[in-house]
Design an enzyme around this catalytic site. Structure first.
Site, PDB file in Angstrom:
ATOM      1  N   ARG A 257       0.818  -1.227   0.000  1.00  0.00           N
ATOM      2  CA  ARG A 257       0.000   0.000   0.000  1.00  0.00           C
ATOM      3  C   ARG A 257       0.848   1.272   0.000  1.00  0.00           C
ATOM      4  NH1 ARG A 257      -3.284  -2.741   4.102  1.00  0.00           N
ATOM      5  NH2 ARG A 257      -4.937  -3.883   3.039  1.00  0.00           N
TER       6      ARG A 257
ATOM      7  N   LYS B 291       1.541  11.462 -11.378  1.00  0.00           N
ATOM      8  CA  LYS B 291       0.712  10.627 -12.250  1.00  0.00           C
ATOM      9  C   LYS B 291       1.532   9.436 -12.720  1.00  0.00           C
ATOM     10  CE  LYS B 291      -2.543  13.781 -14.433  1.00  0.00           C
ATOM     11  NZ  LYS B 291      -3.036  14.220 -15.749  1.00  0.00           N
TER      12      LYS B 291
ATOM     13  N   GLU C  37       8.134  21.223 -23.960  1.00  0.00           N
ATOM     14  CA  GLU C  37       7.496  21.285 -22.644  1.00  0.00           C
ATOM     15  C   GLU C  37       8.116  22.394 -21.780  1.00  0.00           C
ATOM     16  OE1 GLU C  37       4.785  19.568 -21.719  1.00  0.00           O
ATOM     17  OE2 GLU C  37       4.714  17.905 -23.131  1.00  0.00           O
TER      18      GLU C  37
ATOM     19  N   LYS D  75       5.283  23.750 -13.284  1.00  0.00           N
ATOM     20  CA  LYS D  75       4.464  22.552 -13.126  1.00  0.00           C
ATOM     21  C   LYS D  75       4.209  22.269 -11.644  1.00  0.00           C
ATOM     22  CE  LYS D  75       3.310  17.965 -14.369  1.00  0.00           C
ATOM     23  NZ  LYS D  75       3.438  16.825 -15.258  1.00  0.00           N
TER      24      LYS D  75
ATOM     25  N   GLU E 110      -6.157  16.589  -9.634  1.00  0.00           N
ATOM     26  CA  GLU E 110      -6.785  16.946 -10.907  1.00  0.00           C
ATOM     27  C   GLU E 110      -8.305  16.974 -10.786  1.00  0.00           C
ATOM     28  OE1 GLU E 110      -5.653  14.435 -14.224  1.00  0.00           O
ATOM     29  OE2 GLU E 110      -5.302  16.196 -15.439  1.00  0.00           O
TER      30      GLU E 110
ATOM     31  N   ARG F  38      -5.122  21.929 -13.187  1.00  0.00           N
ATOM     32  CA  ARG F  38      -4.063  21.187 -13.883  1.00  0.00           C
ATOM     33  C   ARG F  38      -4.262  21.191 -15.391  1.00  0.00           C
ATOM     34  NH1 ARG F  38      -1.492  16.242 -10.260  1.00  0.00           N
ATOM     35  NH2 ARG F  38      -0.233  15.602 -12.007  1.00  0.00           N
TER      36      ARG F  38
ATOM     37  N   ASN G  85      -2.081  21.211 -20.174  1.00  0.00           N
ATOM     38  CA  ASN G  85      -2.370  20.556 -21.452  1.00  0.00           C
ATOM     39  C   ASN G  85      -2.282  21.504 -22.643  1.00  0.00           C
ATOM     40  OD1 ASN G  85      -2.827  17.900 -20.538  1.00  0.00           O
ATOM     41  ND2 ASN G  85      -4.803  18.541 -19.727  1.00  0.00           N
TER      42      ASN G  85
ATOM     43  N   HIS H 172      -1.798  20.161 -26.117  1.00  0.00           N
ATOM     44  CA  HIS H 172      -1.947  18.706 -26.059  1.00  0.00           C
ATOM     45  C   HIS H 172      -3.213  18.190 -26.736  1.00  0.00           C
ATOM     46  CE1 HIS H 172       1.471  18.949 -23.408  1.00  0.00           C
ATOM     47  NE2 HIS H 172       1.514  17.644 -23.281  1.00  0.00           N
TER      48      HIS H 172
ATOM     49  N   HIS I 204      -2.017  15.480 -29.148  1.00  0.00           N
ATOM     50  CA  HIS I 204      -2.377  14.059 -29.068  1.00  0.00           C
ATOM     51  C   HIS I 204      -3.054  13.603 -30.346  1.00  0.00           C
ATOM     52  CE1 HIS I 204      -2.408  14.118 -24.393  1.00  0.00           C
ATOM     53  NE2 HIS I 204      -1.256  13.658 -24.852  1.00  0.00           N
TER      54      HIS I 204
ATOM     55  N   HIS J 226       6.287  13.331 -29.332  1.00  0.00           N
ATOM     56  CA  HIS J 226       5.301  13.991 -28.473  1.00  0.00           C
ATOM     57  C   HIS J 226       5.563  15.501 -28.420  1.00  0.00           C
ATOM     58  CE1 HIS J 226       2.515  14.643 -25.178  1.00  0.00           C
ATOM     59  NE2 HIS J 226       3.471  15.240 -24.494  1.00  0.00           N
TER      60      HIS J 226
END
Lengths: 368, 368
Positions: free
Chosen positions: A125, A147, A189, A231, A241, A246, A250, A253, A257, A271
């Site tokens: 855990r 993330k 980025e 960030k 989020e 947040r 993006n 993005h 994407h 990317h």
């Protein structure tokens, strides 16, 4: 050793330390010992990083006191899978034992960071973990924010959790061996950080060439630090989020994407490259909507070009871009949501933008 | 429908609603619709529960609006494994799709709750889930607190996370078909709640027979509610088990786990029975140390007997108990840690208790 920059993120459960510098890997061990994360460091990395930096990292980790175990995963998307996660969790259990307090050190790019982060979050855990990102993209983006995820056959990143590392240790010297194109892609980025929240970073990038950033350790460390600070501040405000804050991370993005998806397995765009085109599209949309001056929109496009990044795309049908965008999870039922720059170091989030505004901006970046 | 009791837990991310009652399953659907947890309920359960209560649960879930999907896992410890977790995650991905907001409803005992909780915590980095516990042990203990886990070949519960359900819906009528021994075993955890923090619950149990609790829906609901309220309050104070407060929930468990382990695969003692003997041992230790009056220690032992629970053990070697205890994760390096009752509704946590005190108490409960 050049200058070292530190950031301390205040989050819900425990603070996260961020240290950015050049040639300071030998400081990692003493820092870990001070932080008392555990007794048994377990290094997770990929063969390439281990060949180049394995000995130096292991030497640093031996300062913690206990023996250092090393686990390897291939640096491919296939490693971000449930079978690979199962193997890693079993390996952790085998290395563990009564009286031991293991913790993970993740040295690599997004694959190692994502897979290792899920394992650290789940084993018993949650055991402490350290991000030691070795690509520019991981350093300024994926290593921060907690993330983590692995893929399912049904889609990427479908299984994961938000679990924060205790330390993010950025060594800019790891980037010396990074291929030129990957380095430039990561700069997208960095530039994004400047565009959404840090005018000083933006201006510094305008004055630096990609070569100067690659060779000038202190200049690069500073730019990494500033982009990470952006960030980190955004994540602090919206750790899970749930508040929509947040979302500004993006920028570029939604389109990016879609371009990656539409150009498919040919990998025509990295990317970072796709995000760069996406930032240009967002700037054009913002200009159409009267949210940004023509001058600022031009400066954004110029900076991306100056960093050797694409601001146009080709070899993809517009219909494929549109279809890919409509599957994006950030496109809520019937609405679209875009992050739009409103100046240098400023941005906003808009929903329900008229289709003709989107189409015009995308067409403007399209070279057929 | 009898009286309904509600508890609202305030936790770090979102509150948890707890509803306890008898014959109120038909209220589940409207409550879920009000809570707006999602559009597509996915019921996870075991064959036994589905046969007995599947239709009623599915009918309640249809009130949410969307179609109700049902997934089944066997009610055995083998279901708490990584392969079974992988299958469940893939099944969730197959049921998901654009515009859908799935959430999980976990109807079963500890196996369904543990496995389903991990899946809910991991799928898309967390989807909402509801605990609909169907055993007494799950209702008063495992469904509350957000601890979820699956096993590894190396050990039980080694992979998991702390992730809270949004709703814990307790229907005491589910217990009507529970075998007598399982019901009595669950009462050990109810009694534990009274001993550590709720003298009124303790006294009410002294005045009720097991039969009265089984047959008297309102009496049982009230006892469940009070025991859950104890656990809920403790978890609120120490959600991530970092402050040592949650430790008091382990009353009877240091010895109890050891007895379960030492009696091995013969399953001579259920979890609740082993905990009951463990509570008696803890009360005797507390008496030896002068922390509790002889009268209160006797009342604790009498209550356990009154509920049909064992307070002695046999068929196990004392050396095996000691060996099992020394492997317990709650026994830190060189120290032992015990939860000891200090009165009716009061307890404390003590470390470094002299070995002769422990041995004497264990010997006192041993029938050879």
């Amino acid at each position: 050793m050049g200058q070292t920059h530190t950031i301390r993120m205040r989050l819900s459960r425990q603070p996260v330390e961020i240290v950015v510098g050049s040639g300071h890997l030998n400081q990692l061990g003493s820092r870990l010992r001070r932080m008392a994360l555990g007794t048994h460091p377990i290094l997770l990395s990929n063969p390439n990083i281990l060949r180049r930096h394995g000995k130096a990292i292991q030497k640093a980790l031996r300062r913690v006191g206990g023996p250092v175990a090393t686990l390897t995963v291939a640096d491919t998307e296939q490693s971000k899978s449930l079978p690979s996660l199962s193997r890693l969790l079993s390996a952790l259990a085998k290395l563990d034992g009564p009286g031991k307090r293991p913790f993970l050190v993740l040295a690599g790019g997004g694959v190692v960071g994502d897979l290792g982060g899920v394992a650290a979050g789940l084993y018993k855990r949650g055991i402490p973990y350290v991000q030691l990102p070795t690509t520019l993209l991981a350093q300024v983006d994926s290593a921060i924010g907690g993330k983590t995820a692995v893929d399912l056959p049904q889609g990427k990143n479908l299984v994961g959790l938000i679990v924060q590392p205790r330390l993010i240790f950025v060594e800019s010297k790891f980037l010396e061996t990074l291929p030129e194109r990957q380095f430039r892609s990561g700069l997208a980025e960095v530039a994004k950080g400047g565009i959404i929240r840090d005018a000083a970073l933006f201006k510094a990038l305008e004055k630096s060439s990609t070569q100067q950033l690659r060779k000038g350790a202190d200049r690069l460390s500073w730019a990494l630090y500033r982009a990470m600070r952006v960030k980190a501040a955004v994540v602090e405000q919206d750790e899970f989020e749930t508040k929509g804050i947040r979302t500004i991370l993006n920028l570029g993005h939604t389109f990016g994407h879609a371009l990656e998806t539409a150009s498919g397995y040919r990998r025509a765009y990295t990317h970072g490259e796709a995000v760069a085109v996406g930032i240009r599209v967002a700037a054009d949309m913002s200009k159409s909507l009267g949210l940004i001056s023509a001058c600022s929109a031009d400066r954004i496009r110029s900076l991306l070009r100056h960093l050797g990044l694409p601001v146009t795309f080709r070899g993809v049908r517009l219909a494929d871009i549109t279809r890919a965008m409509s599957h994006d999870k950030k496109w809520f039922t019937g609405r679209n949501r875009w992050v739009l720059p409103t100046g240098i170091g400023r941005c906003t989030v808009k929903e329900n933008i008229p289709a003709h505004v989107i189409t015009k901006a995308i067409r403007g970046a399209w070279e057929g």
